[in-house]
Design an enzyme around this catalytic site. Structure first.
Site: not given
Length: 893
Positions: A86, A494
């Protein structure tokens, strides 16, 4: 000389005009130029990562994938590859590269096209942060000025580090740290030279040069990168040759997940979004740590999944998903058989491995299920053969597997939730070649499987501070994102009774109080209907002590206790356990659990009984760090203690209690605790106290009653033997420091089990998402009984009869607690001050001077113990009663 002088003057004028033009352009665009000083403190958009308490990654949220890296942690070869490709003169120029600009200008003149941008790394970074990718002269000029300014503000290394973390590299990967994970599932330091060159070539065109979607183009680009590295003498010819010849190994990877726990992760994600907002939560780089450890969460998930498969298997096999070939002829009464859309028109054509894989890929599957196609069915030539039936399958990954008869014999036909077909005798009774099925691995053996239609949930807390230790909201988050642990309000049955009994104790009842266990028939003049609550099963023991009534889960006793307390007082007492008063039914059915609550609400309420009476607040997040690992927030829970100090023996309403185990998790790390820790004058650490909603004596007495509910009690030989509804807990876990309560609603539409050890409490629920559908019944599967001679193996599919909390929900809890209590020494519940233990008569609950099997020791809150002794003619000796025989195994099971 004359011409030289003229050229000099022209050059000077041209230079002056050029400088003036540049100055003019600069001042013209200056108002639009951003301040690059923000890059000094730039905050990259980083996804939120969620971890377990012990640092295992469970999820990542955010559109952009980014894993920030420091420059010193980046491999030198990657830096060299990026610079060579680059910007080879990166460390020499001041933001713009004159040679590159000249080359681009010549190219523009020769071609008339803007093919080369001459962008340095600095200019690319400037564009990425502040500009667009539009190919215009004004954008390029802005890019130049910003780059020059960046070089003045930042060092070269700072610019390079920003670039390496900021550049877009395809598949939502931003920065090379994320690219290494996305394409190779590795961190940067693990990449080969070929892999480094591949991702270093991506900035030019991430979508076009992508190694996943465009592997051929990526190979060409990789070669260019390697050539540039060779030209710059960063690699040798041998390294070039080796890397250039490597095959493409990239494939798309998800986040580097250590543990897939989506229900837990989703809860934490939603909480973070509520606090920070969606965009900030997903891009702020937060590292969020759950309160749940990885092994605990995994144990909970495996327990829920295994239990749902167990339920599903004992109710029958619903058949193959479809057929690829060998479609069986449907019986007249059968539904038409569907064949895969991918099936060849010629059924005699052999399927290729690729065709099979393509067809199986289309089948939805969730862990632990694996789609497979049956390729061979083997049945013994004679019934007397020693060989057992089996099938051969090819799974989704192309692996051929043999499923033995042990993995098939459960699969009798499903008819309804309460009816199953005949037990299979051969493998061909179950499947035929070409059938597409699910298989799963259980205890290192493969077995035929199916997606359970039933749902389940489990949530576990640290009862001392409310830290959630595990949460599972269903069979699979990818099948249904509805979290039944926190969102499903279901009738609790319950499971409400311990709170009713707690209200009774507060109203003057004791564990020895005798209540009549007899049918209730109450006429309601307003409705013209009689209310007849019944026990389940409909058996009645007559006068019965309160401890036995809770252990056996007697419905009519719960109703009578609620009446003794008073409806409104009972409702207000239930609300003390964290339930919303307006969600507690305002009628007598509340005593039987007609109220609807989530498993999280239930486990929070039960934790009050486990921790001595304190209402802790459940929380899922332990701490939040920023992307640099610095503490931003630390949970400051309120603890079940008063006062809450770290040192030695602690006082809790006068009782002596050691808090060392309770505080261990949070006190491991003093840093970042925010306001959680304060120092007393004596120098000890003090935690905030949770509100105490019931007395420690009340909590202990109810918890001790719940201990008898998970074990066998009395003497078989003396005919005083009875079993709590949750007896399997003691049978399997083989320890006496547990307490729990089953729960089953009318027609078994909801089944529950809540239970605890002193340091962990969990609630499990099983039911159908369709609230009108009950859990049904299972008939005997003789295949399983023959294989396992133990007639009543609690974990096997040989359980028969109607479903209830003990059969459907409790196995989840037991499996989870097997993991949690492995290696944990047994430790009885501490008895608080103000509780006394006296000998009472087993039948009447009165004081006694006898010491035989007609008596037992019982706990009482001091001052409530009985004052009257039993008379001789009141004593009942079951061992002398010929009509009162000890229960047989058939009676019990």
């Amino acid at each position: 000389m004359k011409y030289i002088k003229t050229l000099f003057i022209l050059a000077l004028i041209g230079g002056t005009l050029g400088v003036a033009a540049l100055a003019g352009i600069y001042f013209y665009i200056k108002p639009d130029l951003p301040s690059v000083t923000v890059l000094k403190d730039v905050r990259l958009q980083t996804p939120m990562r969620i971890y377990t308490y012990d640092g295992k990654l469970i999820s990542q949220y955010g559109v952009k994938r980014r894993i920030p890296v420091k420059l010193e942690d980046v491999p030198e070869k990657l830096i060299q590859a990026v610079i060579a490709t680059e910007d080879s003169r990166f460390y020499e120029h001041y933001g713009i590269d004159p040679i590159g600009v000249a080359r681009a200008a010549v190219n523009l003149v020769l071609t008339g096209e803007k093919q080369q941008g001459a962008s340095t790394l600095t200019m690319q970074l400037a564009r990425g942060f502040f500009l667009t990718r539009d190919k215009t002269f004004i954008r390029k000029i802005k890019e130049i000025f910003i780059a020059i300014h960046m070089e003045q503000v930042l060092t070269k290394d700072e610019i390079l580090e920003l670039y390496l973390n900021r550049v877009e590299l395809g598949h939502r990967a931003f920065g090379f740290g994320a690219a290494a994970q996305v394409y190779y599932g590795k961190n940067l330091k693990e990449l080969s030279l070929a892999q480094i060159a591949t991702i270093a070539g991506l900035p030019q065109a991430p979508s076009v040069l992508n190694p996943v979607s465009r592997p051929e183009r990526s190979v060409e680009r990789r070669r260019i990168v390697l050539l540039r590295m060779l030209d710059e003498e960063f690699i040798t010819q041998a390294e070039f040759n080796e890397a250039a010849s490597q095959p493409v190994t990239a494939r798309k990877h998800g986040a580097e997940i250590d543990l897939d726990a989506p229900y837990l992760a989703d809860l934490i994600y939603n909480e973070m979004v509520e606090i920070y907002g969606k965009e900030e939560a997903e891009t702020g780089g937060y590292q969020v740590y759950a309160t749940a450890p990885a092994d605990t969460q995994l144990a909970a998930q495996e327990a829920v999944i295994r239990n749902l498969h167990d339920y599903d298997e004992r109710h029958g096999y619903r058949g193959p998903i479809t057929w690829l070939w060998g479609k069986p002829e449907a019986d007249e009464d059968d539904e038409p058989v569907e064949v895969s859309e991918n099936a060849p028109t010629d059924e005699n054509k052999l399927w290729t491995p690729d065709e099979i894989k393509q067809a199986l890929d289309a089948i939805p599957h969730f862990h632990p299920l694996v789609p497979a196609v049956v390729t061979q069915v083997f049945d013994p030539p004679t019934p007397e053969s020693e060989l057992e039936p089996s099938i051969t399958v090819t799974d989704l990954n192309g692996v051929e597997r043999v499923i033995e008869w042990e993995g098939l014999d459960w699969a009798r036909p499903y008819i309804t939730d309460s009816r199953q077909g005949d037990d299979p005798k051969t493998a061909s009774d179950i499947v035929t070649p070409g059938a597409v099925i699910y298989i799963r691995l259980q205890e290192d053996k493969w077995r035929i499987a199916q997606i359970p239609t039933v749902s389940g949930a489990l949530v576990a807390l640290n009862p001392h501070n409310g830290a959630v230790q595990a949460v599972v909201g269903g069979y699979s988050f990818y099948q249904s994102q509805f979290n039944r642990a926190t969102q499903a309000k279901r009738q609790v049955g319950s499971n409400i009774k311990p709170f009713i009994y707690s209200a009774a104790i507060e109203s003057g009842y004791t564990l020895a109080s005798v209540i009549n266990d007899a049918p209730i028939n109450q006429w309601d003049a307003s409705t013209g209907v009689a209310w007849r609550p019944q026990n389940s099963p409909a058996e009645y023991d007559g006068p019965i002590r309160m401890r036995v009534a809770l252990g056996k889960s007697k419905n009519v006793v719960s109703v009578r206790l609620m009446r003794g307390v008073g409806l409104q007082k009972a409702r207000e007492h239930i609300a003390k356990f964290g339930f919303q008063l307006d969600e507690v039914p305002n009628d007598e059915t509340v005593s039987l659990g007609s109220g609807s609550h989530t498993p999280l609400e239930v486990v929070r309420g039960m934790s009050v009984l486990a921790n001595g009476g304190y209402l802790v607040t459940p929380h899922f997040i332990d701490r939040v760090l920023n992307e640099q690992g610095e503490s931003l927030w630390q949970a400051t829970p309120k603890w079940a203690c008063n006062p809450c100090t770290e040192e030695g023996e602690q006082s809790r309403d006068g009782e002596e209690q050691n808090l060392e185990a309770m505080l261990e998790a949070q006190l491991n790390a003093d840093a970042g605790l925010g306001g959680a820790v304060q120092l007393s004058e004596a120098g000890s650490k003090v935690k905030p106290s949770a509100p105490q909603v019931i007395s420690s004596q009340n909590a202990f007495l109810v918890a001790d009653m719940m201990r008898t509910g998970v074990r066998a009690n009395g003497s078989w030989n003396k005919k005083t033997y009875w079993m709590g509804t949750g007896w399997r807990a003691r049978n399997i876990l083989q320890r006496d420091d547990l307490a729990g309560k089953t729960g089953t609603t009318n027609d078994a539409r909801d089944t529950w089990f809540s239970g605890f050890h002193r340091d962990i409490i969990a609630t499990a629920w099983v039911g159908f998402d369709d609230m009108n559908r009950n859990l049904g019944r299972a008939t005997r599967n003789q295949n399983l009984i023959n294989r396992n001679p133990e007639k009543f193996n609690w974990l096997g599919n040989a359980m028969i009869g109607g479903e209830d909390g003990a059969k459907a929900a409790q196995p989840t809890w037991i499996r989870f607690m097997q993991h949690m209590l492995d290696g944990v020494p047994e430790e009885p519940m501490a008895i608080p001050d103000g509780v006394v233990r006296v000998r009472i008569d087993r039948t009447t609950g009165k004081l006694t001077r006898r010491t035989d099997h007609t008596t037992l020791f019982e706990y009482f809150a001091q001052g409530t113990e009985p004052k009257v002794y039993v008379l001789d003619d009141e004593i009942v000796d079951p061992a002398q009663d010929e009509e009162n025989t000890a229960p047989t195994p058939e009676d019990i099971f």
